[in-house]
Enzyme design. Structure first.
Site, PDB file in Angstrom:
ATOM      1  N   ARG A   1       0.753  -1.375   0.004  1.00  0.00           N
ATOM      2  CA  ARG A   1      -0.027  -0.018  -0.011  1.00  0.00           C
ATOM      3  C   ARG A   1       0.759   1.348   0.053  1.00  0.00           C
ATOM      4  O   ARG A   1       1.633   1.509   0.978  1.00  0.00           O
ATOM      5  CB  ARG A   1      -0.750   0.086   1.299  1.00  0.00           C
ATOM      6  CG  ARG A   1      -1.573   1.289   1.356  1.00  0.00           C
ATOM      7  CD  ARG A   1      -2.481   1.353   2.825  1.00  0.00           C
ATOM      8  NE  ARG A   1      -3.073   2.441   3.080  1.00  0.00           N
ATOM      9  CZ  ARG A   1      -3.058   3.349   4.174  1.00  0.00           C
ATOM     10  NH1 ARG A   1      -2.057   2.877   5.034  1.00  0.00           N
ATOM     11  NH2 ARG A   1      -3.765   4.323   4.323  1.00  0.00           N
TER      12      ARG A   1
ATOM     13  N   LYS B   1     -13.102   2.280   0.782  1.00  0.00           N
ATOM     14  CA  LYS B   1     -13.015   2.239   2.329  1.00  0.00           C
ATOM     15  C   LYS B   1     -14.157   2.566   3.055  1.00  0.00           C
ATOM     16  O   LYS B   1     -14.883   3.883   2.633  1.00  0.00           O
ATOM     17  CB  LYS B   1     -11.611   3.226   2.638  1.00  0.00           C
ATOM     18  CG  LYS B   1     -10.541   2.938   1.749  1.00  0.00           C
ATOM     19  CD  LYS B   1      -9.453   3.683   1.871  1.00  0.00           C
ATOM     20  CE  LYS B   1      -8.802   4.327   3.344  1.00  0.00           C
ATOM     21  NZ  LYS B   1      -7.740   5.074   3.383  1.00  0.00           N
TER      22      LYS B   1
ATOM     23  N   THR C   1      -6.383  -1.006  10.329  1.00  0.00           N
ATOM     24  CA  THR C   1      -6.305  -0.096  11.448  1.00  0.00           C
ATOM     25  C   THR C   1      -6.088  -0.823  12.769  1.00  0.00           C
ATOM     26  O   THR C   1      -6.696  -1.759  13.279  1.00  0.00           O
ATOM     27  CB  THR C   1      -7.564   0.879  11.659  1.00  0.00           C
ATOM     28  OG1 THR C   1      -8.053   1.317  10.536  1.00  0.00           O
ATOM     29  CG2 THR C   1      -7.254   1.884  12.647  1.00  0.00           C
TER      30      THR C   1
END
Length: 542
Positions: free
Chosen positions: A31, A202, A260
Protein backbone atom coordinates in the site's frame (compact mmCIF):
# COMPACT_ATOMS: atom_id res chain seq x y z
CA UNK A 1 -1.42 -19.45 4.42
CA UNK A 2 -4.68 -18.42 2.79
CA UNK A 3 -5.30 -15.07 4.50
CA UNK A 4 -3.55 -12.32 2.57
CA UNK A 5 -1.37 -9.59 4.06
CA UNK A 6 -1.35 -5.95 2.99
CA UNK A 7 1.45 -3.71 4.24
CA UNK A 8 1.93 0.04 3.97
CA UNK A 9 5.34 0.99 2.64
CA UNK A 10 7.27 3.72 4.39
CA UNK A 11 10.72 4.60 5.75
CA UNK A 12 10.82 1.39 7.80
CA UNK A 13 10.16 -0.91 4.84
CA UNK A 14 11.37 0.90 1.76
CA UNK A 15 14.36 -1.28 1.05
CA UNK A 16 14.82 -4.41 -1.01
CA UNK A 17 16.00 -6.49 1.95
CA UNK A 18 13.10 -5.55 4.22
CA UNK A 19 10.52 -5.97 1.47
CA UNK A 20 11.99 -9.34 0.52
CA UNK A 21 11.73 -10.47 4.14
CA UNK A 22 8.09 -9.37 4.25
CA UNK A 23 7.33 -11.15 0.97
CA UNK A 24 8.94 -14.36 2.20
CA UNK A 25 6.48 -14.26 5.09
CA UNK A 26 3.39 -14.00 2.92
CA UNK A 27 3.06 -10.35 1.86
CA UNK A 28 0.56 -10.08 -1.02
CA UNK A 29 -0.01 -6.36 -1.51
CA UNK A 30 1.95 -3.14 -0.94
CA UNK A 31 0.00 0.00 0.00
CA UNK A 32 1.26 3.42 -1.01
CA UNK A 33 -0.44 5.96 1.25
CA UNK A 34 -0.65 9.01 -1.01
CA UNK A 35 -1.25 11.24 2.03
CA UNK A 36 2.39 10.64 3.01
CA UNK A 37 3.98 10.04 -0.40
CA UNK A 38 5.29 12.07 -3.31
CA UNK A 39 4.08 11.27 -6.78
CA UNK A 40 7.60 10.26 -7.81
CA UNK A 41 7.45 7.48 -5.21
CA UNK A 42 4.89 5.57 -7.29
CA UNK A 43 7.36 4.63 -10.04
CA UNK A 44 10.21 3.85 -7.66
CA UNK A 45 8.13 1.65 -5.34
CA UNK A 46 6.32 -0.17 -8.14
CA UNK A 47 9.58 -1.05 -9.91
CA UNK A 48 11.12 -2.21 -6.64
CA UNK A 49 8.16 -4.47 -5.84
CA UNK A 50 8.05 -5.91 -9.37
CA UNK A 51 11.79 -6.69 -9.23
CA UNK A 52 11.30 -8.77 -6.09
CA UNK A 53 8.06 -10.70 -6.76
CA UNK A 54 5.85 -10.65 -9.84
CA UNK A 55 2.79 -11.69 -7.82
CA UNK A 56 2.84 -8.92 -5.20
CA UNK A 57 0.42 -6.14 -6.09
CA UNK A 58 0.65 -2.40 -5.56
CA UNK A 59 -2.20 -0.26 -4.26
CA UNK A 60 -2.40 3.52 -4.16
CA UNK A 61 -4.54 4.70 -1.27
CA UNK A 62 -6.03 8.00 -2.45
CA UNK A 63 -6.29 10.69 0.20
CA UNK A 64 -9.58 12.03 -1.14
CA UNK A 65 -11.34 15.20 0.01
CA UNK A 66 -11.27 15.65 3.78
CA UNK A 67 -13.08 17.94 6.16
CA UNK A 68 -10.54 19.67 8.39
CA UNK A 69 -10.17 22.74 10.55
CA UNK A 70 -8.10 25.68 9.44
CA UNK A 71 -4.97 26.87 11.16
CA UNK A 72 -4.84 28.52 14.58
CA UNK A 73 -2.68 31.23 16.09
CA UNK A 74 0.28 29.40 17.58
CA UNK A 75 -0.78 26.18 15.87
CA UNK A 76 -3.45 25.13 18.37
CA UNK A 77 -6.73 26.10 20.03
CA UNK A 78 -7.63 25.02 23.56
CA UNK A 79 -11.27 23.98 23.80
CA UNK A 80 -13.16 24.51 27.06
CA UNK A 81 -16.14 22.31 27.87
CA UNK A 82 -19.47 24.17 27.80
CA UNK A 83 -18.14 27.06 25.70
CA UNK A 84 -19.93 28.10 22.50
CA UNK A 85 -17.91 28.58 19.29
CA UNK A 86 -19.18 30.30 16.17
CA UNK A 87 -18.20 28.51 12.97
CA UNK A 88 -16.50 30.79 10.47
CA UNK A 89 -15.33 33.05 13.25
CA UNK A 90 -13.91 31.09 16.18
CA UNK A 91 -13.47 27.91 14.14
CA UNK A 92 -13.03 27.70 10.36
CA UNK A 93 -13.34 24.58 8.19
CA UNK A 94 -11.67 24.01 4.84
CA UNK A 95 -15.16 23.52 3.38
CA UNK A 96 -17.81 25.53 5.22
CA UNK A 97 -20.48 24.31 2.76
CA UNK A 98 -20.24 20.93 4.48
CA UNK A 99 -22.36 22.35 7.31
CA UNK A 100 -25.37 23.00 5.07
CA UNK A 101 -27.08 19.69 5.94
CA UNK A 102 -26.20 19.75 9.64
CA UNK A 103 -29.02 20.40 12.11
CA UNK A 104 -29.40 21.50 15.71
CA UNK A 105 -28.59 18.62 18.04
CA UNK A 106 -26.10 16.96 15.67
CA UNK A 107 -22.68 16.03 17.01
CA UNK A 108 -19.46 17.26 15.42
CA UNK A 109 -16.23 15.45 16.31
CA UNK A 110 -12.75 16.86 15.78
CA UNK A 111 -9.20 15.61 16.13
CA UNK A 112 -10.12 11.94 15.54
CA UNK A 113 -13.04 12.19 17.97
CA UNK A 114 -11.02 13.49 20.90
CA UNK A 115 -12.99 16.75 21.02
CA UNK A 116 -16.80 16.68 20.78
CA UNK A 117 -19.27 19.44 20.02
CA UNK A 118 -23.06 19.74 19.74
CA UNK A 119 -24.78 22.05 17.28
CA UNK A 120 -26.86 24.57 19.27
CA UNK A 121 -27.75 27.04 16.52
CA UNK A 122 -27.52 27.21 12.73
CA UNK A 123 -27.72 31.01 12.27
CA UNK A 124 -25.07 31.94 13.10
CA UNK A 125 -23.78 28.39 13.10
CA UNK A 126 -22.81 27.76 16.71
CA UNK A 127 -21.44 24.66 18.42
CA UNK A 128 -20.98 23.93 22.13
CA UNK A 129 -17.96 22.01 23.41
CA UNK A 130 -18.86 18.82 25.26
CA UNK A 131 -15.39 18.28 26.70
CA UNK A 132 -12.05 19.98 27.19
CA UNK A 133 -9.41 19.38 24.57
CA UNK A 134 -6.86 20.77 22.15
CA UNK A 135 -7.29 21.29 18.41
CA UNK A 136 -4.21 21.59 16.27
CA UNK A 137 -3.88 22.99 12.76
CA UNK A 138 -5.87 21.04 10.15
CA UNK A 139 -7.53 18.68 12.65
CA UNK A 140 -9.86 16.05 11.15
CA UNK A 141 -13.60 16.78 11.41
CA UNK A 142 -16.36 14.13 11.47
CA UNK A 143 -20.11 14.70 11.43
CA UNK A 144 -21.61 11.28 12.21
CA UNK A 145 -24.97 10.44 10.71
CA UNK A 146 -24.98 13.14 8.07
CA UNK A 147 -24.15 12.82 4.40
CA UNK A 148 -21.49 15.44 3.73
CA UNK A 149 -20.95 16.32 0.08
CA UNK A 150 -17.20 16.74 -0.30
CA UNK A 151 -16.73 15.36 -3.79
CA UNK A 152 -14.86 12.16 -4.62
CA UNK A 153 -11.31 12.86 -5.75
CA UNK A 154 -9.08 15.91 -5.63
CA UNK A 155 -6.70 17.26 -8.26
CA UNK A 156 -3.86 15.69 -6.27
CA UNK A 157 -5.67 12.34 -6.39
CA UNK A 158 -6.03 12.66 -10.16
CA UNK A 159 -2.28 13.12 -10.51
CA UNK A 160 -1.64 9.98 -8.45
CA UNK A 161 -4.22 8.04 -10.46
CA UNK A 162 -2.63 8.94 -13.78
CA UNK A 163 0.85 8.11 -12.50
CA UNK A 164 -0.44 4.83 -11.05
CA UNK A 165 -1.96 3.87 -14.39
CA UNK A 166 1.27 4.79 -16.16
CA UNK A 167 3.29 2.56 -13.80
CA UNK A 168 0.79 -0.31 -13.89
CA UNK A 169 -0.30 -0.39 -10.25
CA UNK A 170 -3.09 -2.84 -9.53
CA UNK A 171 -5.51 -1.16 -7.12
CA UNK A 172 -6.82 2.25 -6.15
CA UNK A 173 -8.33 2.63 -2.67
CA UNK A 174 -10.94 5.37 -2.34
CA UNK A 175 -11.24 7.14 1.00
CA UNK A 176 -14.46 8.25 2.70
CA UNK A 177 -16.82 6.46 0.32
CA UNK A 178 -20.36 7.51 1.20
CA UNK A 179 -22.36 6.22 -1.78
CA UNK A 180 -21.91 4.19 -4.96
CA UNK A 181 -21.71 7.37 -7.06
CA UNK A 182 -18.32 8.03 -5.43
CA UNK A 183 -17.03 4.68 -6.68
CA UNK A 184 -18.50 5.16 -10.16
CA UNK A 185 -16.93 8.59 -10.47
CA UNK A 186 -13.50 7.18 -9.67
CA UNK A 187 -13.94 4.23 -12.02
CA UNK A 188 -15.03 6.53 -14.85
CA UNK A 189 -11.89 8.63 -14.36
CA UNK A 190 -9.67 5.54 -14.25
CA UNK A 191 -11.21 4.14 -17.44
CA UNK A 192 -11.08 7.50 -19.21
CA UNK A 193 -7.39 7.65 -18.29
CA UNK A 194 -6.75 4.22 -19.84
CA UNK A 195 -6.67 2.15 -16.63
CA UNK A 196 -8.41 -1.05 -15.50
CA UNK A 197 -7.36 -1.12 -11.86
CA UNK A 198 -9.58 -2.69 -9.21
CA UNK A 199 -11.35 -0.19 -6.96
CA UNK A 200 -11.29 -0.68 -3.18
CA UNK A 201 -13.90 1.29 -1.26
CA UNK A 202 -12.89 2.30 2.24
CA UNK A 203 -15.84 2.20 4.62
CA UNK A 204 -15.05 4.77 7.30
CA UNK A 205 -18.22 6.84 7.62
CA UNK A 206 -21.70 6.09 8.91
CA UNK A 207 -23.19 7.10 5.56
CA UNK A 208 -20.86 4.62 3.86
CA UNK A 209 -22.06 1.89 6.21
CA UNK A 210 -25.70 2.88 5.62
CA UNK A 211 -25.17 2.52 1.84
CA UNK A 212 -22.95 -0.57 1.99
CA UNK A 213 -25.05 -2.74 -0.36
CA UNK A 214 -24.90 -0.22 -3.21
CA UNK A 215 -21.22 0.52 -2.58
CA UNK A 216 -20.34 -3.18 -2.68
CA UNK A 217 -22.08 -3.61 -6.03
CA UNK A 218 -19.97 -0.81 -7.50
CA UNK A 219 -16.65 -1.93 -5.99
CA UNK A 220 -14.14 -4.72 -6.49
CA UNK A 221 -13.05 -4.79 -2.88
CA UNK A 222 -13.99 -3.30 0.48
CA UNK A 223 -11.69 -2.05 3.23
CA UNK A 224 -13.06 -1.96 6.76
CA UNK A 225 -11.25 1.21 7.87
CA UNK A 226 -11.87 0.89 11.58
CA UNK A 227 -10.03 4.06 12.59
CA UNK A 228 -12.44 6.62 11.22
CA UNK A 229 -15.34 4.19 11.45
CA UNK A 230 -14.68 4.06 15.18
CA UNK A 231 -15.03 7.84 15.31
CA UNK A 232 -18.24 7.93 13.29
CA UNK A 233 -19.83 5.05 15.23
CA UNK A 234 -19.94 4.26 18.94
CA UNK A 235 -16.99 1.94 19.53
CA UNK A 236 -19.29 -0.84 20.71
CA UNK A 237 -20.81 -1.00 17.21
CA UNK A 238 -17.58 -1.34 15.19
CA UNK A 239 -17.06 -5.10 15.62
CA UNK A 240 -20.56 -6.00 14.46
CA UNK A 241 -20.26 -3.48 11.63
CA UNK A 242 -17.09 -5.28 10.51
CA UNK A 243 -18.90 -8.62 10.42
CA UNK A 244 -21.82 -7.15 8.47
CA UNK A 245 -19.58 -5.44 5.90
CA UNK A 246 -17.62 -8.64 5.25
CA UNK A 247 -20.77 -10.73 4.84
CA UNK A 248 -22.36 -8.30 2.37
CA UNK A 249 -19.13 -8.03 0.39
CA UNK A 250 -18.86 -11.82 0.07
CA UNK A 251 -22.42 -12.09 -1.19
CA UNK A 252 -21.29 -9.99 -4.15
CA UNK A 253 -17.88 -11.66 -4.60
CA UNK A 254 -15.90 -8.63 -3.37
CA UNK A 255 -12.71 -9.20 -1.38
CA UNK A 256 -12.38 -7.58 2.04
CA UNK A 257 -9.48 -5.99 3.92
CA UNK A 258 -9.58 -5.37 7.67
CA UNK A 259 -7.43 -2.37 8.61
CA UNK A 260 -6.33 -0.09 11.46
CA UNK A 261 -4.47 -0.88 14.69
CA UNK A 262 -4.11 -4.55 13.78
CA UNK A 263 -0.67 -4.82 15.44
CA UNK A 264 -0.25 -1.29 16.72
CA UNK A 265 1.88 -2.35 19.67
CA UNK A 266 4.49 -3.70 17.23
CA UNK A 267 5.28 -0.19 16.05
CA UNK A 268 7.64 -0.12 19.04
CA UNK A 269 7.58 -3.66 20.46
CA UNK A 270 8.81 -6.90 18.94
CA UNK A 271 5.84 -8.86 20.31
CA UNK A 272 2.08 -8.25 19.93
CA UNK A 273 -0.50 -8.03 22.67
CA UNK A 274 -2.95 -10.83 23.39
CA UNK A 275 -5.82 -8.55 22.41
CA UNK A 276 -4.24 -7.95 18.99
CA UNK A 277 -3.88 -11.67 18.34
CA UNK A 278 -7.54 -12.12 19.32
CA UNK A 279 -8.52 -9.31 16.93
CA UNK A 280 -6.62 -10.92 14.04
CA UNK A 281 -8.11 -14.33 14.80
CA UNK A 282 -11.64 -12.97 14.79
CA UNK A 283 -11.06 -11.08 11.53
CA UNK A 284 -10.00 -14.35 9.88
CA UNK A 285 -12.99 -16.20 11.32
CA UNK A 286 -15.20 -13.35 10.05
CA UNK A 287 -14.03 -14.36 6.52
CA UNK A 288 -11.77 -11.37 5.87
CA UNK A 289 -9.66 -11.96 2.75
CA UNK A 290 -6.79 -9.79 3.92
CA UNK A 291 -5.45 -7.93 6.95
CA UNK A 292 -3.58 -4.66 6.60
CA UNK A 293 -0.63 -3.17 8.43
CA UNK A 294 -0.26 0.62 8.51
CA UNK A 295 2.23 2.25 10.87
CA UNK A 296 3.50 -1.21 11.84
CA UNK A 297 5.19 -1.61 8.45
CA UNK A 298 5.56 2.06 7.42
CA UNK A 299 7.38 3.53 10.42
CA UNK A 300 7.52 0.67 12.94
CA UNK A 301 10.68 -0.92 14.26
CA UNK A 302 9.69 -4.47 13.32
CA UNK A 303 8.03 -4.61 9.86
CA UNK A 304 9.19 -8.13 8.99
CA UNK A 305 8.24 -9.48 12.41
CA UNK A 306 4.79 -7.89 12.11
CA UNK A 307 4.17 -9.66 8.79
CA UNK A 308 5.49 -12.90 10.24
CA UNK A 309 3.12 -12.57 13.20
CA UNK A 310 0.15 -12.28 10.84
CA UNK A 311 1.35 -15.33 8.93
CA UNK A 312 1.79 -17.43 12.05
CA UNK A 313 -1.66 -16.55 13.40
CA UNK A 314 -3.26 -17.13 9.99
CA UNK A 315 -1.62 -20.52 9.56
CA UNK A 316 -2.76 -21.62 13.00
CA UNK A 317 -6.36 -20.45 12.62
CA UNK A 318 -6.81 -21.74 9.06
CA UNK A 319 -5.79 -25.26 10.09
CA UNK A 320 -8.40 -25.37 12.83
CA UNK A 321 -11.42 -23.43 11.58
CA UNK A 322 -14.18 -24.46 9.19
CA UNK A 323 -15.08 -21.29 7.34
CA UNK A 324 -18.68 -20.31 6.70
CA UNK A 325 -19.65 -20.40 3.04
CA UNK A 326 -23.42 -20.62 3.48
CA UNK A 327 -24.48 -17.31 2.03
CA UNK A 328 -26.77 -16.11 -0.72
CA UNK A 329 -24.80 -15.09 -3.82
CA UNK A 330 -26.26 -12.14 -5.72
CA UNK A 331 -24.34 -12.49 -8.99
CA UNK A 332 -24.40 -14.87 -11.96
CA UNK A 333 -26.15 -17.95 -10.59
CA UNK A 334 -24.89 -20.30 -13.34
CA UNK A 335 -21.26 -19.35 -12.77
CA UNK A 336 -21.85 -19.53 -9.02
CA UNK A 337 -23.25 -23.05 -9.38
CA UNK A 338 -20.12 -24.11 -11.25
CA UNK A 339 -17.96 -22.54 -8.54
CA UNK A 340 -19.97 -24.28 -5.83
CA UNK A 341 -19.68 -27.62 -7.65
CA UNK A 342 -15.90 -27.17 -7.78
CA UNK A 343 -15.76 -26.47 -4.04
CA UNK A 344 -17.94 -29.48 -3.14
CA UNK A 345 -16.04 -31.83 -5.45
CA UNK A 346 -12.68 -30.62 -4.18
CA UNK A 347 -13.68 -31.01 -0.54
CA UNK A 348 -15.20 -34.46 -1.08
CA UNK A 349 -12.22 -35.97 -2.91
CA UNK A 350 -9.68 -34.06 -0.80
CA UNK A 351 -8.10 -32.59 -3.91
CA UNK A 352 -4.63 -31.09 -3.91
CA UNK A 353 -5.95 -27.87 -5.42
CA UNK A 354 -8.57 -26.19 -7.57
CA UNK A 355 -7.16 -24.81 -10.82
CA UNK A 356 -9.45 -22.16 -12.29
CA UNK A 357 -8.64 -21.20 -15.88
CA UNK A 358 -9.60 -17.57 -16.06
CA UNK A 359 -9.67 -14.49 -18.29
CA UNK A 360 -11.56 -12.17 -15.98
CA UNK A 361 -11.14 -13.67 -12.52
CA UNK A 362 -14.88 -13.98 -11.93
CA UNK A 363 -14.94 -17.71 -11.18
CA UNK A 364 -11.83 -17.43 -9.02
CA UNK A 365 -13.50 -14.76 -6.90
CA UNK A 366 -16.59 -16.91 -6.40
CA UNK A 367 -14.65 -20.06 -5.53
CA UNK A 368 -12.56 -18.08 -3.04
CA UNK A 369 -15.69 -16.73 -1.37
CA UNK A 370 -16.93 -20.31 -0.93
CA UNK A 371 -13.82 -21.09 1.14
CA UNK A 372 -12.85 -24.55 -0.18
CA UNK A 373 -10.37 -26.54 1.90
CA UNK A 374 -7.86 -26.70 -0.96
CA UNK A 375 -5.95 -23.75 -2.39
CA UNK A 376 -7.35 -22.10 -5.52
CA UNK A 377 -4.86 -21.61 -8.34
CA UNK A 378 -5.76 -18.76 -10.69
CA UNK A 379 -4.39 -19.93 -14.04
CA UNK A 380 -4.05 -16.93 -16.34
CA UNK A 381 -1.82 -15.56 -19.07
CA UNK A 382 -2.10 -12.05 -17.58
CA UNK A 383 0.39 -10.96 -14.91
CA UNK A 384 -1.87 -8.00 -14.23
CA UNK A 385 -4.86 -10.21 -13.44
CA UNK A 386 -2.69 -12.60 -11.44
CA UNK A 387 -1.63 -9.81 -9.08
CA UNK A 388 -5.22 -8.65 -8.64
CA UNK A 389 -6.45 -12.15 -7.78
CA UNK A 390 -3.61 -12.65 -5.31
CA UNK A 391 -5.54 -10.53 -2.76
CA UNK A 392 -8.34 -13.11 -2.49
CA UNK A 393 -8.39 -15.60 0.36
CA UNK A 394 -6.80 -18.93 -0.55
CA UNK A 395 -5.89 -17.88 -4.11
CA UNK A 396 -2.45 -18.39 -5.61
CA UNK A 397 -1.54 -17.10 -9.10
CA UNK A 398 -0.48 -19.64 -11.70
CA UNK A 399 1.14 -18.11 -14.75
CA UNK A 400 0.33 -19.66 -18.12
CA UNK A 401 2.10 -19.04 -21.42
CA UNK A 402 1.01 -18.90 -25.03
CA UNK A 403 -2.17 -17.91 -26.81
CA UNK A 404 -4.95 -18.46 -24.30
CA UNK A 405 -7.54 -18.96 -27.01
CA UNK A 406 -5.63 -21.86 -28.60
CA UNK A 407 -4.42 -23.86 -25.59
CA UNK A 408 -5.66 -27.45 -25.54
CA UNK A 409 -6.47 -29.22 -22.30
CA UNK A 410 -3.36 -31.38 -22.71
CA UNK A 411 -1.20 -28.26 -23.08
CA UNK A 412 -2.83 -26.74 -20.02
CA UNK A 413 -2.06 -29.85 -17.97
CA UNK A 414 1.55 -29.66 -19.19
CA UNK A 415 1.70 -26.06 -17.92
CA UNK A 416 0.30 -27.18 -14.57
CA UNK A 417 2.81 -30.03 -14.32
CA UNK A 418 5.74 -27.76 -15.19
CA UNK A 419 4.68 -25.15 -12.64
CA UNK A 420 6.30 -27.21 -9.91
CA UNK A 421 3.30 -26.65 -7.63
CA UNK A 422 2.15 -30.27 -7.63
CA UNK A 423 3.71 -33.69 -7.16
CA UNK A 424 3.03 -36.48 -9.61
CA UNK A 425 -0.37 -38.00 -8.99
CA UNK A 426 -1.84 -34.86 -7.44
CA UNK A 427 -5.61 -34.78 -7.88
CA UNK A 428 -6.84 -31.43 -9.16
CA UNK A 429 -10.29 -29.98 -9.76
CA UNK A 430 -10.20 -27.95 -12.99
CA UNK A 431 -12.78 -25.29 -13.86
CA UNK A 432 -12.89 -23.86 -17.36
CA UNK A 433 -14.99 -22.74 -20.27
CA UNK A 434 -15.23 -24.39 -23.68
CA UNK A 435 -12.77 -23.72 -25.22
CA UNK A 436 -10.87 -23.54 -22.00
CA UNK A 437 -10.33 -19.80 -21.83
CA UNK A 438 -13.63 -18.52 -23.22
CA UNK A 439 -14.35 -15.05 -21.81
CA UNK A 440 -16.90 -15.21 -19.02
CA UNK A 441 -17.84 -18.74 -20.02
CA UNK A 442 -16.88 -21.05 -17.17
CA UNK A 443 -19.16 -24.03 -17.58
CA UNK A 444 -17.03 -27.09 -16.92
CA UNK A 445 -15.67 -28.87 -13.83
CA UNK A 446 -13.51 -31.98 -14.05
CA UNK A 447 -10.94 -33.94 -12.04
CA UNK A 448 -7.46 -34.36 -13.52
CA UNK A 449 -4.29 -35.98 -12.25
CA UNK A 450 -0.81 -34.51 -12.73
CA UNK A 451 1.32 -36.61 -15.07
CA UNK A 452 0.92 -38.24 -18.52
CA UNK A 453 -1.41 -41.22 -18.68
CA UNK A 454 0.24 -44.57 -19.52
CA UNK A 455 -2.36 -47.09 -18.46
CA UNK A 456 -4.70 -48.43 -15.84
CA UNK A 457 -5.52 -51.63 -14.01
CA UNK A 458 -7.12 -52.96 -10.86
CA UNK A 459 -5.22 -51.81 -7.78
CA UNK A 460 -4.82 -52.02 -4.04
CA UNK A 461 -2.28 -50.45 -1.69
CA UNK A 462 -0.80 -46.99 -1.31
CA UNK A 463 0.00 -44.56 -4.12
CA UNK A 464 3.72 -44.59 -4.96
CA UNK A 465 6.36 -42.84 -7.08
CA UNK A 466 9.44 -44.58 -8.41
CA UNK A 467 11.48 -45.86 -11.34
CA UNK A 468 10.07 -48.68 -13.43
CA UNK A 469 12.06 -51.82 -14.06
CA UNK A 470 11.74 -55.22 -15.73
CA UNK A 471 15.01 -56.69 -14.52
CA UNK A 472 15.01 -55.61 -10.86
CA UNK A 473 17.03 -52.37 -11.10
CA UNK A 474 14.29 -50.01 -9.94
CA UNK A 475 11.50 -49.32 -7.46
CA UNK A 476 8.41 -50.53 -9.33
CA UNK A 477 8.54 -53.95 -11.00
CA UNK A 478 6.66 -54.43 -14.26
CA UNK A 479 5.68 -58.11 -14.48
CA UNK A 480 4.80 -59.53 -17.93
CA UNK A 481 4.81 -63.26 -17.14
CA UNK A 482 3.18 -63.40 -13.70
CA UNK A 483 6.43 -64.31 -11.93
CA UNK A 484 8.31 -62.12 -9.46
CA UNK A 485 11.98 -62.52 -8.46
CA UNK A 486 11.47 -61.12 -4.94
CA UNK A 487 9.25 -58.78 -2.92
CA UNK A 488 11.78 -55.96 -2.48
CA UNK A 489 9.92 -53.39 -4.58
CA UNK A 490 7.62 -50.46 -3.77
CA UNK A 491 4.96 -51.70 -6.17
CA UNK A 492 4.17 -54.34 -8.76
CA UNK A 493 2.45 -53.77 -12.11
CA UNK A 494 1.11 -56.94 -13.71
CA UNK A 495 0.23 -56.82 -17.39
CA UNK A 496 -1.26 -60.28 -16.96
CA UNK A 497 -3.64 -61.79 -14.43
CA UNK A 498 -1.34 -63.22 -11.70
CA UNK A 499 -2.08 -66.31 -9.65
CA UNK A 500 -3.89 -65.76 -6.32
CA UNK A 501 -0.87 -67.18 -4.47
CA UNK A 502 1.34 -64.47 -5.95
CA UNK A 503 -1.10 -61.74 -4.92
CA UNK A 504 -1.35 -63.17 -1.40
CA UNK A 505 2.43 -63.13 -1.06
CA UNK A 506 2.46 -59.37 -1.75
CA UNK A 507 0.24 -58.43 1.16
CA UNK A 508 1.04 -54.84 2.23
CA UNK A 509 2.53 -53.90 -1.15
CA UNK A 510 1.00 -51.74 -3.87
CA UNK A 511 -0.22 -53.97 -6.70
CA UNK A 512 -1.87 -53.23 -10.06
CA UNK A 513 -3.28 -56.19 -11.98
CA UNK A 514 -4.78 -56.71 -15.46
CA UNK A 515 -3.01 -53.53 -16.55
CA UNK A 516 -3.79 -52.09 -19.97
CA UNK A 517 -1.11 -49.74 -21.35
CA UNK A 518 -1.30 -47.14 -24.13
CA UNK A 519 2.44 -47.70 -24.62
CA UNK A 520 5.17 -49.84 -23.10
CA UNK A 521 6.62 -48.60 -19.83
CA UNK A 522 10.32 -47.89 -20.36
CA UNK A 523 13.13 -49.35 -18.27
CA UNK A 524 14.23 -46.72 -15.73
CA UNK A 525 11.26 -44.46 -16.49
CA UNK A 526 9.96 -42.51 -13.50
CA UNK A 527 6.26 -43.25 -12.99
CA UNK A 528 3.44 -42.71 -10.51
CA UNK A 529 0.98 -45.41 -9.47
CA UNK A 530 -2.34 -44.30 -7.97
CA UNK A 531 -3.28 -46.94 -5.45
CA UNK A 532 -6.90 -45.79 -5.38
CA UNK A 533 -7.66 -45.80 -9.11
CA UNK A 534 -4.99 -48.03 -10.65
CA UNK A 535 -3.97 -45.20 -12.98
CA UNK A 536 -0.31 -45.17 -14.05
CA UNK A 537 1.30 -41.89 -15.08
CA UNK A 538 4.69 -40.82 -16.31
CA UNK A 539 6.42 -38.36 -14.06
CA UNK A 540 6.12 -34.63 -14.84
CA UNK A 541 9.62 -34.18 -13.38
CA UNK A 542 11.48 -35.06 -16.53
Amino acid sequence: MKTKIVATIGPASRSADILKGMMENGLSLIRINSAHADIKDVEEITKLVRSLDRNVGVMIDLKGPELRTGEFNGGLLRIVSGTNYVMGKDLVLNNMNALSSVQVGDKILMSDGEVSFEVVKTDPFTIKALNDGVLRDRSRVNIPGRFIELGTITDRDRSFIKEGISQGVDFFALSFVQKSDNVNELRDFVMDSGGDQYIISKIETKSGLDNIEDIVRSSDGIMVARGDLGVELPLKEVVLAQKRIIKIAHEDGDFTIVATQVLESMVNNSSPTRAEISDITNAIIDNADAIMLSEESAIGKYPVQAVRTLKEVSDYVEERVTFDSSYYFKGNTIAYSVARAAKILSDDIKSDGIVALTHTGSTVRMISSLRPKAMVYAATVSDNLARKLNIYFGVMPMHMEGDAEKLTFSEIMDHIARSGQFADGSKLVITSGDPYFTFGGTNDVKVAVVGKFIGRGYSFGESVNGTATYNGNGDILVVEDGKIPNKNFKAFIFTVDPKPSVIDSLNGKTVVTKTRLVRKILEGERIFVDGNTGIILTSSQR
